[in-house]
Scaffold this motif. Sequence first.
Motif, PDB file in Angstrom:
ATOM      1  N   ARG A  82       0.825  -1.204   0.000  1.00  0.00           N
ATOM      2  CA  ARG A  82       0.000   0.000   0.000  1.00  0.00           C
ATOM      3  C   ARG A  82       0.867   1.265   0.000  1.00  0.00           C
ATOM      4  NH1 ARG A  82      -3.582   0.384   4.973  1.00  0.00           N
ATOM      5  NH2 ARG A  82      -3.497  -1.879   4.792  1.00  0.00           N
ATOM      6  N   TYR A  83       2.010   1.206   0.701  1.00  0.00           N
ATOM      7  CA  TYR A  83       2.860   2.391   0.844  1.00  0.00           C
ATOM      8  C   TYR A  83       3.879   2.560  -0.281  1.00  0.00           C
ATOM      9  CZ  TYR A  83       1.131   3.056   5.617  1.00  0.00           C
ATOM     10  OH  TYR A  83       0.338   3.280   6.704  1.00  0.00           O
ATOM     11  N   ILE A  84       4.486   1.450  -0.734  1.00  0.00           N
ATOM     12  CA  ILE A  84       5.593   1.584  -1.688  1.00  0.00           C
ATOM     13  C   ILE A  84       5.332   0.881  -3.018  1.00  0.00           C
ATOM     14  CG2 ILE A  84       7.286   1.857   0.163  1.00  0.00           C
ATOM     15  CD1 ILE A  84       8.107  -1.016  -0.187  1.00  0.00           C
ATOM     16  N   GLY A  85       4.147   0.306  -3.185  1.00  0.00           N
ATOM     17  CA  GLY A  85       3.796  -0.303  -4.461  1.00  0.00           C
ATOM     18  C   GLY A  85       4.552  -1.598  -4.743  1.00  0.00           C
ATOM     19  N   PRO A  86       4.924  -1.837  -5.997  1.00  0.00           N
ATOM     20  CA  PRO A  86       5.572  -3.098  -6.401  1.00  0.00           C
ATOM     21  C   PRO A  86       6.883  -3.393  -5.664  1.00  0.00           C
ATOM     22  CG  PRO A  86       4.826  -1.872  -8.316  1.00  0.00           C
ATOM     23  CD  PRO A  86       4.669  -0.956  -7.146  1.00  0.00           C
ATOM     24  N   ASP A  87       7.570  -2.349  -5.168  1.00  0.00           N
ATOM     25  CA  ASP A  87       8.823  -2.568  -4.441  1.00  0.00           C
ATOM     26  C   ASP A  87       8.618  -3.429  -3.187  1.00  0.00           C
ATOM     27  OD1 ASP A  87      10.418  -1.235  -6.195  1.00  0.00           O
ATOM     28  OD2 ASP A  87      10.499   0.638  -5.068  1.00  0.00           O
ATOM     29  N   ALA A  88       7.383  -3.502  -2.735  1.00  0.00           N
ATOM     30  CA  ALA A  88       7.081  -4.296  -1.540  1.00  0.00           C
ATOM     31  C   ALA A  88       7.462  -5.759  -1.736  1.00  0.00           C
ATOM     32  CB  ALA A  88       5.597  -4.192  -1.187  1.00  0.00           C
ATOM     33  N   TYR A  89       7.396  -6.228  -2.990  1.00  0.00           N
ATOM     34  CA  TYR A  89       7.695  -7.636  -3.256  1.00  0.00           C
ATOM     35  C   TYR A  89       9.208  -7.897  -3.320  1.00  0.00           C
ATOM     36  CZ  TYR A  89       2.750  -7.770  -4.281  1.00  0.00           C
ATOM     37  OH  TYR A  89       1.384  -7.663  -4.168  1.00  0.00           O
ATOM     38  N   GLY A  90      10.003  -6.819  -3.297  1.00  0.00           N
ATOM     39  CA  GLY A  90      11.446  -6.970  -3.273  1.00  0.00           C
ATOM     40  C   GLY A  90      12.004  -7.036  -1.861  1.00  0.00           C
ATOM     41  N   VAL A  91      11.195  -6.585  -0.882  1.00  0.00           N
ATOM     42  CA  VAL A  91      11.603  -6.625   0.526  1.00  0.00           C
ATOM     43  C   VAL A  91      11.394  -8.048   1.052  1.00  0.00           C
ATOM     44  CG1 VAL A  91      11.159  -5.719   2.847  1.00  0.00           C
ATOM     45  CG2 VAL A  91      10.960  -4.205   0.850  1.00  0.00           C
ATOM     46  N   THR A  92      12.381  -8.565   1.773  1.00  0.00           N
ATOM     47  CA  THR A  92      12.227  -9.888   2.374  1.00  0.00           C
ATOM     48  C   THR A  92      11.362  -9.764   3.619  1.00  0.00           C
ATOM     49  OG1 THR A  92      14.396 -10.601   1.593  1.00  0.00           O
ATOM     50  CG2 THR A  92      13.418 -11.873   3.393  1.00  0.00           C
ATOM     51  N   VAL A  93      10.160 -10.341   3.561  1.00  0.00           N
ATOM     52  CA  VAL A  93       9.231 -10.309   4.691  1.00  0.00           C
ATOM     53  C   VAL A  93       8.920 -11.748   5.086  1.00  0.00           C
ATOM     54  CG1 VAL A  93       7.006  -9.501   5.549  1.00  0.00           C
ATOM     55  CG2 VAL A  93       8.230  -8.169   3.820  1.00  0.00           C
ATOM     56  N   LYS A  94       9.380 -12.158   6.251  1.00  0.00           N
ATOM     57  CA  LYS A  94       9.227 -13.543   6.678  1.00  0.00           C
ATOM     58  C   LYS A  94       8.917 -13.611   8.169  1.00  0.00           C
ATOM     59  CE  LYS A  94      10.555 -15.682   2.823  1.00  0.00           C
ATOM     60  NZ  LYS A  94       9.776 -16.735   2.142  1.00  0.00           N
ATOM     61  N   ASN A  95       8.284 -14.723   8.561  1.00  0.00           N
ATOM     62  CA  ASN A  95       8.266 -15.008  10.000  1.00  0.00           C
ATOM     63  C   ASN A  95       9.601 -15.689  10.320  1.00  0.00           C
ATOM     64  OD1 ASN A  95       7.732 -17.536   8.815  1.00  0.00           O
ATOM     65  ND2 ASN A  95       6.560 -18.206  10.575  1.00  0.00           N
ATOM     66  N   PHE A  96       9.939 -15.806  11.594  1.00  0.00           N
ATOM     67  CA  PHE A  96      11.266 -16.304  11.986  1.00  0.00           C
ATOM     68  C   PHE A  96      11.565 -17.680  11.395  1.00  0.00           C
ATOM     69  CE2 PHE A  96      10.132 -13.401  15.500  1.00  0.00           C
ATOM     70  CZ  PHE A  96      11.200 -12.519  15.397  1.00  0.00           C
ATOM     71  N   HIS A  97      10.577 -18.576  11.496  1.00  0.00           N
ATOM     72  CA  HIS A  97      10.795 -19.938  11.026  1.00  0.00           C
ATOM     73  C   HIS A  97      10.941 -19.989   9.501  1.00  0.00           C
ATOM     74  CE1 HIS A  97       8.670 -20.364  14.940  1.00  0.00           C
ATOM     75  NE2 HIS A  97       9.654 -21.213  15.135  1.00  0.00           N
ATOM     76  N   GLY A  98      10.153 -19.175   8.816  1.00  0.00           N
ATOM     77  CA  GLY A  98      10.236 -19.128   7.360  1.00  0.00           C
ATOM     78  C   GLY A  98      11.593 -18.632   6.891  1.00  0.00           C
ATOM     79  N   PHE A  99      12.121 -17.616   7.573  1.00  0.00           N
ATOM     80  CA  PHE A  99      13.438 -17.083   7.230  1.00  0.00           C
ATOM     81  C   PHE A  99      14.518 -18.139   7.443  1.00  0.00           C
ATOM     82  CE2 PHE A  99      17.379 -14.965   8.642  1.00  0.00           C
ATOM     83  CZ  PHE A  99      17.697 -14.294   7.467  1.00  0.00           C
ATOM     84  N   CYS A 100      14.455 -18.829   8.580  1.00  0.00           N
ATOM     85  CA  CYS A 100      15.440 -19.874   8.872  1.00  0.00           C
ATOM     86  C   CYS A 100      15.336 -21.024   7.875  1.00  0.00           C
ATOM     87  CB  CYS A 100      15.234 -20.404  10.295  1.00  0.00           C
ATOM     88  SG  CYS A 100      15.708 -19.218  11.563  1.00  0.00           S
ATOM     89  N   ASN A 101      14.121 -21.394   7.522  1.00  0.00           N
ATOM     90  CA  ASN A 101      13.929 -22.484   6.557  1.00  0.00           C
ATOM     91  C   ASN A 101      14.518 -22.118   5.199  1.00  0.00           C
ATOM     92  OD1 ASN A 101      12.676 -25.113   5.883  1.00  0.00           O
ATOM     93  ND2 ASN A 101      11.412 -23.880   4.520  1.00  0.00           N
TER      94      ASN A 101
END
Length: 226
Positions: free
Chosen positions: A50-69
């Motif tokens: 909503r704030y930055i548009g398509p660039d949002a999909y370039g940011v790594t957004v994970k829960n802790f377990h997902g990031f570790c996996n």
Amino acid sequence: VVAGPGTGKTEVVSLRVANVLKQTQMRPSNILCLTFSVSGAVAMRERLRRYIGPDAYGVTVKNFHGFCNDLILEHPLVFDSWSALEQISDVERYRLVNRLIDELLPNCVLVSKKLPYLRTRDLIGRISQLKREGVTDQKQFQKIAAEYTEQMASKSKEGTKAHEKNLLAARKFSEFVKLFNRYQEELQRSQRYDYEDMILFVVQALKEEEWLLQTIQERYQYILVD
């Protein structure tokens, strides 16, 4: 960002990311956002979109377990021994803790003899909390229990209600330590791991493999935790 539920943590983190991208030369791929739950990660991604548009999909957004996996999958050689293990399901975890409770009965004060499984969820939560705090050394944990028992035994005068209460608290803690250690032994015996083990395994790898730590540090210039 530390605050109570519904107070705007996700909003603050999302605005922070937007400002970093607006005011610096950082690329979206240089930013890592970590949340506790999958739903939190989904909400974070939606706010960013909503704030930055398509660039949002370039940011790594994970829960802790997902990031570790993801880290484990990216570096199979580092986590070679991990690939041989199997994750324990929530149902299997409940069954395991219930079986360990049965082993403690009938001479057990940690749970009610009439309703021994009433505290299963609470005990699993306490095991998870300990692992999140990095407590995994079984011998060290036993030493802590022995010191706590000694401390509680000398805290009040013998023969008083306070003394009995203190001894009961010490015994409950000792029994929990025994259950925790048996839980760890059973996971190792069956070649299983739980959610918290995944994080601990990655943390250990980052301590031992300096190049891996440096790779992540170079990749992510901003790390935001909700």
